[in-house]
Design an enzyme around this catalytic site. Sequence first.
Site, PDB file in Angstrom:
ATOM      1  N   ARG A  18      69.346  -7.622 -18.198  1.00  0.00           N
ATOM      2  CA  ARG A  18      69.862  -8.924 -18.627  1.00  0.00           C
ATOM      3  C   ARG A  18      71.274  -9.216 -18.127  1.00  0.00           C
ATOM      4  O   ARG A  18      71.744 -10.345 -18.194  1.00  0.00           O
ATOM      5  CB  ARG A  18      69.807  -9.008 -20.166  1.00  0.00           C
ATOM      6  CG  ARG A  18      68.402  -9.137 -20.703  1.00  0.00           C
ATOM      7  CD  ARG A  18      68.305  -8.780 -22.182  1.00  0.00           C
ATOM      8  NE  ARG A  18      68.305  -7.325 -22.400  1.00  0.00           N
ATOM      9  CZ  ARG A  18      68.188  -6.747 -23.593  1.00  0.00           C
ATOM     10  NH1 ARG A  18      68.088  -7.505 -24.676  1.00  0.00           N
ATOM     11  NH2 ARG A  18      68.182  -5.444 -23.718  1.00  0.00           N
ATOM     12  N   LYS A  25      74.284  -0.828 -16.747  1.00  0.00           N
ATOM     13  CA  LYS A  25      74.930  -1.483 -17.897  1.00  0.00           C
ATOM     14  C   LYS A  25      76.108  -0.705 -18.467  1.00  0.00           C
ATOM     15  O   LYS A  25      77.190  -1.258 -18.669  1.00  0.00           O
ATOM     16  CB  LYS A  25      73.887  -1.725 -18.991  1.00  0.00           C
ATOM     17  CG  LYS A  25      74.480  -2.251 -20.279  1.00  0.00           C
ATOM     18  CD  LYS A  25      73.470  -2.951 -21.157  1.00  0.00           C
ATOM     19  CE  LYS A  25      72.358  -2.059 -21.613  1.00  0.00           C
ATOM     20  NZ  LYS A  25      71.464  -2.781 -22.547  1.00  0.00           N
ATOM     21  N   GLY A  81      61.825   4.173 -21.917  1.00  0.00           N
ATOM     22  CA  GLY A  81      62.150   3.590 -23.224  1.00  0.00           C
ATOM     23  C   GLY A  81      63.009   4.527 -24.072  1.00  0.00           C
ATOM     24  O   GLY A  81      63.197   5.704 -23.747  1.00  0.00           O
ATOM     25  N   SER A 415     123.764  -9.242   3.882  1.00  0.00           N
ATOM     26  CA  SER A 415     122.487  -9.961   3.870  1.00  0.00           C
ATOM     27  C   SER A 415     121.818  -9.915   5.243  1.00  0.00           C
ATOM     28  O   SER A 415     122.477  -9.861   6.269  1.00  0.00           O
ATOM     29  CB  SER A 415     122.711 -11.414   3.482  1.00  0.00           C
ATOM     30  OG  SER A 415     123.212 -11.461   2.173  1.00  0.00           O
ATOM     31  N   ALA A 433     126.481  -8.272   7.644  1.00  0.00           N
ATOM     32  CA  ALA A 433     125.288  -9.119   7.504  1.00  0.00           C
ATOM     33  C   ALA A 433     124.618  -9.301   8.860  1.00  0.00           C
ATOM     34  O   ALA A 433     125.273  -9.359   9.896  1.00  0.00           O
ATOM     35  CB  ALA A 433     125.686 -10.469   6.926  1.00  0.00           C
TER      36      ALA A 433
HETATM   37  C1  UD1 Z   1      67.542  -1.439 -28.970  1.00  0.00           C
HETATM   38  C2  UD1 Z   1      66.582  -1.247 -30.125  1.00  0.00           C
HETATM   39  C3  UD1 Z   1      66.774  -2.417 -31.116  1.00  0.00           C
HETATM   40  C4  UD1 Z   1      68.205  -2.512 -31.556  1.00  0.00           C
HETATM   41  C5  UD1 Z   1      69.149  -2.587 -30.368  1.00  0.00           C
HETATM   42  C6  UD1 Z   1      70.590  -2.457 -30.839  1.00  0.00           C
HETATM   43  C7  UD1 Z   1      64.621  -0.138 -29.181  1.00  0.00           C
HETATM   44  C8  UD1 Z   1      63.245  -0.302 -28.713  1.00  0.00           C
HETATM   45  N1  UD1 Z   1      65.233  -1.236 -29.631  1.00  0.00           N
HETATM   46  O1  UD1 Z   1      67.170  -2.620 -28.285  1.00  0.00           O
HETATM   47  O2  UD1 Z   1      65.939  -2.199 -32.250  1.00  0.00           O
HETATM   48  O3  UD1 Z   1      68.385  -3.648 -32.380  1.00  0.00           O
HETATM   49  O4  UD1 Z   1      68.898  -1.505 -29.450  1.00  0.00           O
HETATM   50  O5  UD1 Z   1      71.486  -2.566 -29.806  1.00  0.00           O
HETATM   51  O6  UD1 Z   1      65.120   0.977 -29.185  1.00  0.00           O
HETATM   52  N2  UD1 Z   1      67.973   3.524 -22.729  1.00  0.00           N
HETATM   53  C9  UD1 Z   1      67.739   4.767 -22.187  1.00  0.00           C
HETATM   54  N3  UD1 Z   1      66.505   5.021 -21.663  1.00  0.00           N
HETATM   55  C10 UD1 Z   1      65.512   4.110 -21.662  1.00  0.00           C
HETATM   56  C11 UD1 Z   1      65.760   2.832 -22.228  1.00  0.00           C
HETATM   57  C12 UD1 Z   1      67.003   2.577 -22.763  1.00  0.00           C
HETATM   58  O7  UD1 Z   1      68.607   5.628 -22.159  1.00  0.00           O
HETATM   59  O8  UD1 Z   1      64.431   4.424 -21.175  1.00  0.00           O
HETATM   60  C13 UD1 Z   1      69.318   3.241 -23.274  1.00  0.00           C
HETATM   61  C14 UD1 Z   1      69.967   2.021 -22.648  1.00  0.00           C
HETATM   62  O9  UD1 Z   1      70.736   2.422 -21.504  1.00  0.00           O
HETATM   63  C15 UD1 Z   1      70.831   1.496 -23.778  1.00  0.00           C
HETATM   64  C16 UD1 Z   1      70.132   1.960 -25.033  1.00  0.00           C
HETATM   65  O10 UD1 Z   1      69.196   2.925 -24.640  1.00  0.00           O
HETATM   66  O11 UD1 Z   1      72.138   2.032 -23.722  1.00  0.00           O
HETATM   67  C17 UD1 Z   1      69.411   0.806 -25.745  1.00  0.00           C
HETATM   68  O12 UD1 Z   1      68.507   0.231 -24.827  1.00  0.00           O
HETATM   69  P1  UD1 Z   1      68.377  -1.344 -24.677  1.00  0.00           P
HETATM   70  O13 UD1 Z   1      67.401  -1.654 -23.626  1.00  0.00           O
HETATM   71  O14 UD1 Z   1      69.694  -1.961 -24.608  1.00  0.00           O
HETATM   72  O15 UD1 Z   1      67.703  -1.681 -26.083  1.00  0.00           O
HETATM   73  P2  UD1 Z   1      67.768  -3.060 -26.854  1.00  0.00           P
HETATM   74  O16 UD1 Z   1      66.795  -3.992 -26.272  1.00  0.00           O
HETATM   75  O17 UD1 Z   1      69.155  -3.497 -27.006  1.00  0.00           O
HETATM   76 CA    CA Z   2      71.106  -2.949 -26.156  1.00  0.00          CA
END
Ligand code: UD1
Ligand code: CA
Length: 488
Positions: A18, A25, A81, A415, A433
């Site tokens: 995003r 990020k 995830g 100067s 100067a």
């Molecule tokens: C996540 C939570 C959401 C919460 C929000 C708060 C989940 C599914 N959702 O959503 O409930 O309200 O955070 O900020 O967990 N990351 C990894 N590996 C991955 C995916 C993500 O290390 O495979 C890390 C990202 O770099 C990030 C963090 O996990 O720093 C959170 O991931 P992000 O995609 O930002 O989750 P949100 O959609 O914000």
């Molecule tokens: Ca997040």
Amino acid sequence: MPLSDFAIVILAAGKGTRLRSQLAKVLHRAGGRPLIEHVVRACIPLGARDIFVIVGHQADAVRAIVEPLGAKAIVQEPQGGTGHALQVARAALTAGKAKYALVIPGDAPLVRTETLQALAGAHRSGSAAATLLSAVVKDPFGYGRVVRCEAGDKMADCVAAVVEEKSATEAERDIREINSSVYAFTLTPLWPCLGELQPENAHKELYLTDCVALLNQRGQRVHAEIAADAQEVLGCNTRADLAEVDGIFRERKRRTLMDSGVTIYLPQTVLIDPAVEAGADTVIEPGVQLLGSTRIGTGCTIRSGSVLTDAVLDDRVTVREYSIISASRLGPDTMVGPFAHIREGAELAARARVGNFVEVKKSKIGEGVKAMHLTYLGDATIGRESNIGAGTITCNYNGVSKNPTTVGDGVFIGSGTELVAPVKVGDGAYVAAGSTITENVPADALGIARARQTTKPRWAAERRAKSAEKLGANSAVKPAMKKAKKRK
Ligand code: UD1
Ligand code: CA
């Protein structure tokens, strides 16, 4: 109490789609540091057994930030995830023998040490298998919603599930209590739940949040602590989030300095990095930036538009408007600017003054020296109480190498002088100067190196008379040309 029975897992492998950026990020900066650095620094005082950082996108760059701080990187490749990230950390967590894990998202950098400490403490003293940090916010859009257990249920203070925005029902979307992604888990009951995660969601990922419902299914309790300050859990998913979080960091920093006795006018226009220090009764005017490891003494004035990076200022220094000071040192009662450029390795001793459009680089400027106008001093040493005239230039570069200029004590440089380095001007000497000095000037001597003036009496008047004569002779054609010019 140190969290010696906890390991910390910081999630930092994601790309941050995003943000629409080439940069991962957690490497984006807010409050003067990469996001991930803030998070690791907030964890260090907790005294946990280990700090693991899950890395993936631009893993090497993230590793280079976190490892010098004492954290250990674990690679998650591909990124399946937030639940998958914890699965990847399992071996390290098991080997580390911690009983609990504190999980923290790498993109929520405002979280405070005390908040993490309180959450971990609440988890340890309670009976839940997981304790999550929630927050009640005005606009919950984009966050996972905390679904509390049914009212009337014995366990009404517990959490039944966390539902992500895209999977939420309309009623769930109205919930304003959100999941911060900061959790304390007891590890033994967590492992089977992690094993059961299914990628049945909008992103086809394993969501850590699904563990909340899975724990409930297994008869385990999940508790939520509501953050006292909802700002602390702000995640940086978009550039707008980043700007908001940066603004909060900057505000916190200015507040700390003001509380310690620094005056800041129109504070919202002043940008100060986290490591900056400033002494009491220092005044900072609007539009100033204080960056890096800048340290400012007491009773200084930093006027509008000035940018200081890794600068060290003693007491009672005045930096006048629009001066740029980088990696250099200004002694007590010095004054620079307006429009001064004090570059890396410059050192000004007490009471030295450097005025407008003066550039100083890698030079030692002695006590009470004045270099007030339009000057370049590079690789130079200027003795005490010397006067450097307007437009003086050290020619320190011969196209191949840099060479030093040494000016003694009590010297007067006229100067418009060029000092062709390497060259020395002895104590108490004068340089006339307009000189181009290529040879050393001994102490107390006068160095003069310029062509002698020739004056031609009446030359200008005669020239004017000659042109008037010519104009008269050509007057038949000239007026037409003049008119044409005017029309332009
Ligand atoms: C996540 C939570 C959401 C919460 C929000 C708060 C989940 C599914 N959702 O959503 O409930 O309200 O955070 O900020 O967990 N990351 C990894 N590996 C991955 C995916 C993500 O290390 O495979 C890390 C990202 O770099 C990030 C963090 O996990 O720093 C959170 O991931 P992000 O995609 O930002 O989750 P949100 O959609 O914000
Ligand atoms: Ca997040």
